[in-house]
Motif scaffolding. Structure first.
Motif, PDB file in Angstrom:
ATOM      1  N   ARG A   1       0.754  -1.257  -0.158  1.00 25.81           N
ATOM      2  CA  ARG A   1      -0.001   0.029   0.084  1.00 25.81           C
ATOM      3  C   ARG A   1       0.739   1.312   0.026  1.00 25.81           C
ATOM      4  O   ARG A   1       2.123   1.440   0.075  1.00 25.81           O
ATOM      5  N   ARG A   2       0.168   2.307   0.104  1.00 27.62           N
ATOM      6  CA  ARG A   2       0.805   3.642  -0.016  1.00 27.62           C
ATOM      7  C   ARG A   2       1.151   4.109   1.531  1.00 27.62           C
ATOM      8  O   ARG A   2       2.296   4.920   1.450  1.00 27.62           O
ATOM      9  N   GLY A   3       0.502   3.677   2.441  1.00 32.56           N
ATOM     10  CA  GLY A   3       0.710   4.066   3.596  1.00 32.56           C
ATOM     11  C   GLY A   3       1.815   3.238   4.754  1.00 32.56           C
ATOM     12  O   GLY A   3       1.512   3.693   5.812  1.00 32.56           O
ATOM     13  N   GLY A   4       2.569   2.783   4.361  1.00 26.61           N
ATOM     14  CA  GLY A   4       3.470   1.894   5.028  1.00 26.61           C
ATOM     15  C   GLY A   4       4.783   2.282   5.323  1.00 26.61           C
ATOM     16  O   GLY A   4       5.715   1.676   5.912  1.00 26.61           O
ATOM     17  N   ALA A   5       4.912   3.581   4.722  1.00 29.90           N
ATOM     18  CA  ALA A   5       6.553   3.917   4.872  1.00 29.90           C
ATOM     19  C   ALA A   5       6.875   4.417   6.327  1.00 29.90           C
ATOM     20  O   ALA A   5       6.119   4.923   7.264  1.00 29.90           O
ATOM     21  N   GLN A   6       8.058   3.740   6.922  1.00 26.52           N
ATOM     22  CA  GLN A   6       8.395   4.077   8.173  1.00 26.52           C
ATOM     23  C   GLN A   6       9.680   4.740   8.206  1.00 26.52           C
ATOM     24  O   GLN A   6      10.637   4.655   7.569  1.00 26.52           O
ATOM     25  N   PRO A   7       9.783   5.804   9.173  1.00 19.68           N
ATOM     26  CA  PRO A   7      11.002   6.500   9.600  1.00 19.68           C
ATOM     27  C   PRO A   7      12.305   5.555   9.547  1.00 19.68           C
ATOM     28  O   PRO A   7      12.309   4.763  10.043  1.00 19.68           O
ATOM     29  N   GLY A   8      13.436   5.912   8.892  1.00 20.52           N
ATOM     30  CA  GLY A   8      14.457   5.114   8.803  1.00 20.52           C
ATOM     31  C   GLY A   8      14.445   4.254   7.287  1.00 20.52           C
ATOM     32  O   GLY A   8      15.600   3.815   7.101  1.00 20.52           O
ATOM     33  N   ASP A   9      13.379   4.074   6.850  1.00 21.63           N
ATOM     34  CA  ASP A   9      13.244   3.326   5.520  1.00 21.63           C
ATOM     35  C   ASP A   9      14.094   4.438   4.189  1.00 21.63           C
ATOM     36  O   ASP A   9      14.055   5.390   4.270  1.00 21.63           O
TER      37      ASP A   9
ATOM     38  N   GLY B   1       4.503  12.902  -2.028  1.00 27.95           N
ATOM     39  CA  GLY B   1       3.507  13.516  -1.338  1.00 27.95           C
ATOM     40  C   GLY B   1       2.422  12.414  -0.981  1.00 27.95           C
ATOM     41  O   GLY B   1       1.941  12.613   0.190  1.00 27.95           O
ATOM     42  N   HIS B   2       1.845  11.838  -1.928  1.00 27.27           N
ATOM     43  CA  HIS B   2       0.495  10.893  -1.450  1.00 27.27           C
ATOM     44  C   HIS B   2       1.188   9.893  -0.537  1.00 27.27           C
ATOM     45  O   HIS B   2       0.639   9.359   0.261  1.00 27.27           O
ATOM     46  N   VAL B   3       2.462   9.373  -0.923  1.00 27.80           N
ATOM     47  CA  VAL B   3       2.973   8.292   0.026  1.00 27.80           C
ATOM     48  C   VAL B   3       3.272   8.813   1.677  1.00 27.80           C
ATOM     49  O   VAL B   3       2.820   8.372   2.453  1.00 27.80           O
ATOM     50  N   ALA B   4       3.642  10.033   1.388  1.00 28.14           N
ATOM     51  CA  ALA B   4       3.934  10.741   2.830  1.00 28.14           C
ATOM     52  C   ALA B   4       2.698  10.864   3.613  1.00 28.14           C
ATOM     53  O   ALA B   4       2.753  10.628   4.906  1.00 28.14           O
ATOM     54  N   ALA B   5       1.771  11.337   3.005  1.00 28.04           N
ATOM     55  CA  ALA B   5       0.404  11.659   3.699  1.00 28.04           C
ATOM     56  C   ALA B   5      -0.240  10.427   3.996  1.00 28.04           C
ATOM     57  O   ALA B   5      -0.718  10.106   5.158  1.00 28.04           O
ATOM     58  N   ALA B   6      -0.109   9.451   3.132  1.00 32.95           N
ATOM     59  CA  ALA B   6      -0.688   8.257   3.647  1.00 32.95           C
ATOM     60  C   ALA B   6      -0.176   7.374   4.742  1.00 32.95           C
ATOM     61  O   ALA B   6      -0.627   6.668   5.674  1.00 32.95           O
ATOM     62  N   SER B   7       1.249   7.740   4.738  1.00 28.76           N
ATOM     63  CA  SER B   7       2.088   6.765   5.964  1.00 28.76           C
ATOM     64  C   SER B   7       2.208   7.796   7.246  1.00 28.76           C
ATOM     65  O   SER B   7       2.761   7.367   8.110  1.00 28.76           O
ATOM     66  N   GLY B   8       1.833   9.086   7.118  1.00 24.37           N
ATOM     67  CA  GLY B   8       2.193   9.760   8.243  1.00 24.37           C
ATOM     68  C   GLY B   8       3.436  10.288   8.485  1.00 24.37           C
ATOM     69  O   GLY B   8       3.890  10.082   9.779  1.00 24.37           O
ATOM     70  N   ALA B   9       4.443  10.273   7.607  1.00 22.05           N
ATOM     71  CA  ALA B   9       5.626  10.372   7.793  1.00 22.05           C
ATOM     72  C   ALA B   9       6.227  11.381   6.629  1.00 22.05           C
ATOM     73  O   ALA B   9       5.355  11.865   5.826  1.00 22.05           O
ATOM     74  N   ALA B  10       7.495  11.884   6.654  1.00 24.40           N
ATOM     75  CA  ALA B  10       7.984  12.782   5.543  1.00 24.40           C
ATOM     76  C   ALA B  10       8.898  11.989   4.700  1.00 24.40           C
ATOM     77  O   ALA B  10       9.698  11.077   5.215  1.00 24.40           O
ATOM     78  N   LEU B  11       9.065  12.194   3.575  1.00 21.16           N
ATOM     79  CA  LEU B  11       9.765  11.538   2.662  1.00 21.16           C
ATOM     80  C   LEU B  11      10.911  12.716   2.124  1.00 21.16           C
ATOM     81  O   LEU B  11      10.777  13.717   1.368  1.00 21.16           O
TER      82      LEU B  11
END
Lengths: 322, 322
Positions: B132-140, B212-222
């Motif tokens: 999904r778009r929403g799984g990005a984790q800080p540190g990735d 931006g779509h990934v950042a918004a869905a993940s609640g993190a910054a890219l």
């Protein structure tokens, strides 16, 4: 996306929707285009949303499938405002909710005319449970749900409001709604599949034309006794006012989205009861015979052509290809 | 319908298609409209068919799904001849065959502009396997397949052929094909899903907007270091001739249909190898951090806006609605 929609895991908002379903998937696509399939007015935006989903679901009904998901692609001209789109979505969403369908995804783009392209997905317990067009057997009864001609009469009433003066206001309104708000016969379709339907199709092009599709796919002839075809109340009065034959509306008008079905004669009585339990009727109108094509008869004698009623076609918006 | 298409039981010609599939279904819709997403020329009818399917399949690639079926809804103006439709179907059919996709159903209707609305269905082994778009984790790590900017540069080369004189003919043709014939990164998407991608999206709107779509869905910054963004060969020369910044084409041009992915740093090396085995590259371009939005940096310092390059937007056809 309704939280309780069966099997849907990821809805709108990601690249794609993910769903789990039991059995086999049944998928159909259908599009409504402004100026081709509808005009606003007389269609309201909510009517457009309703009808776009209804005609797509009608294809699932004709397979005996249970609907699960809908995907909506809207094409929107610059001059269409947000309220119009919200009303369209509301009409679509209400029908979806009534039938337990999850609107699982969509796409909105600019287009030179308002258009609504639907993809609907349903399920059957296994592929053999899907009722195809090609299974009609000589000896089977030919039957139809509900009554025909209402959608074409409704279009006449919408195009020429003075004709509707021949009817009670409520009767005229019912005909208009047959055109604007078709009802997908999903429960009847499932009941007929369970009752042993050998072939099934929804009546979108007209009884004659759609019977021809079943005959061609089945390698058999469909005999239809025109005096047994159930005609929607009010159609005769409206046709009289318009100077057209009500049977032309019933046999060739199309867009009624009733189901044309064939089934073994010994299964007819149970099928009539099963369809009645879904809130509509099932009427036997003929028999499958060896041969090909559609054989219309009246009073026991062969009669009119089953399709190609040019007078009627000229009344309708420029039709779908081919 | 190919006879060997996995699980497809009933194809075109009935009311709906019936299919069996293992695991979970992944479904996406996308439409191309003449005058909005393409013009003919420079697009040939075969280019339109190819691109309509490619951009839809690209959404399945971004979920890590295997494509199975496509459903095509064509809207056809009166003046479009049958040869054009056959060429469009040929372009679409060739790409479908290359990726083992069954064209399982379709619908053709009149429309005021040529349009091609696609629905594609694929599968993943189970819903949790869909990326999904929403799984990005800080540190990735943030990474991207292939190279960017080619589709926008190709559009410039098609619109203003004199600009292409700055390039070798083969290089100019490669850029034009990035616009006309995008390649859906299906094998790379599956490889990245297996390699532990935490989020994925295809780059249709542009790297900045899609990040931006990934950042918004993940609640993190890219965080993206712009000097690490791989730029398609030839883009710099073409941008120079056009007087635009090549990084604008790479960061905001869109339509490259490469994959933007996040994954744990310890998985990067294996992911690079897995993507290389599918015939393209994977480049690390930044890192996920706590916070929100897209943070572009150049030489270690914060830099340009991640989206809203009005100069570029004005070069493109009037865009899709949000």
């Amino acid at each position: 996306v309704p939280a309780d929609s069966a099997g849907l895991v990821i809805g709108s908002g990601d690249d794609a929707a993910v769903s789990l379903r039991e059995g086999a998937a049944v998928t159909s696509v259908d599009a409504l285009v402004e100026g081709v399939h509808f005009r606003m007015p007389p269609f309201s935006p909510a009517d457009v949303g309703h009808k776009a989903l209804a005609v797509a679901l009608s294809d699932l009904a004709a397979m005996g499938a249970s609907p699960e998901e809908a995907y909506v692609q809207l094409g929107v001209p610059e001059e269409v405002d947000d309220d119009t789109l919200l009303e369209l979505a509301d009409g679509l969403g209400r029908l979806a909710a009534e039938h337990g369908v999850a609107v699982a995804g969509g796409d909105v783009t600019r287009a030179p005319a308002l258009l609504c392209a639907m993809t609907v997905v349903g399920s059957v317990s296994d592929p053999a449970a899907a009722v195809r067009r090609g299974g009609a057997q000589p000896g089977d009864v030919v039957a139809v749900t509900g009554a025909l001609g209402g959608a074409a009469a409704g279009l006449l009433a919408l195009d020429r409001p003075e004709l509707a003066a021949a009817l009670e206001p409520a009767a005229a309104e019912r005909l208009r709604l047959r055109q604007l708000r078709p009802f997908p016969r999903l429960a009847a379709g499932r009941a007929l599949a369970e009752a042993g339907a050998t072939s099934m199709i929804d009546i979108s092009d007209g009884l004659g034309a759609d019977a021809g599709h079943v005959a061609a796919a089945s390698g058999a002839a469909l005999g239809i006794e025109v005096e047994r075809v159930p005609v929607e109340p009010g159609v005769s009065e409206l046709a009289g006012a318009a100077g057209v034959d009500p049977l032309d509306l019933a046999l060739a008008g199309g867009e009624d989205y009733e189901l044309l079905v064939t089934l073994p004669e010994q299964g007819l009585e149970a099928a009539v009861a099963a369809v009645a339990a879904t809130g509509t009727s099932l009427s036997a109108i003929g028999e499958v015979t060896p041969g090909e094509g559609v054989l219309l008869s009246e009073g026991g004698a062969a009669t009119r052509q089953p399709s190609g009623f040019d007078q009627l076609r000229s009344l309708r918006a420029p039709g779908a290809l081919p």
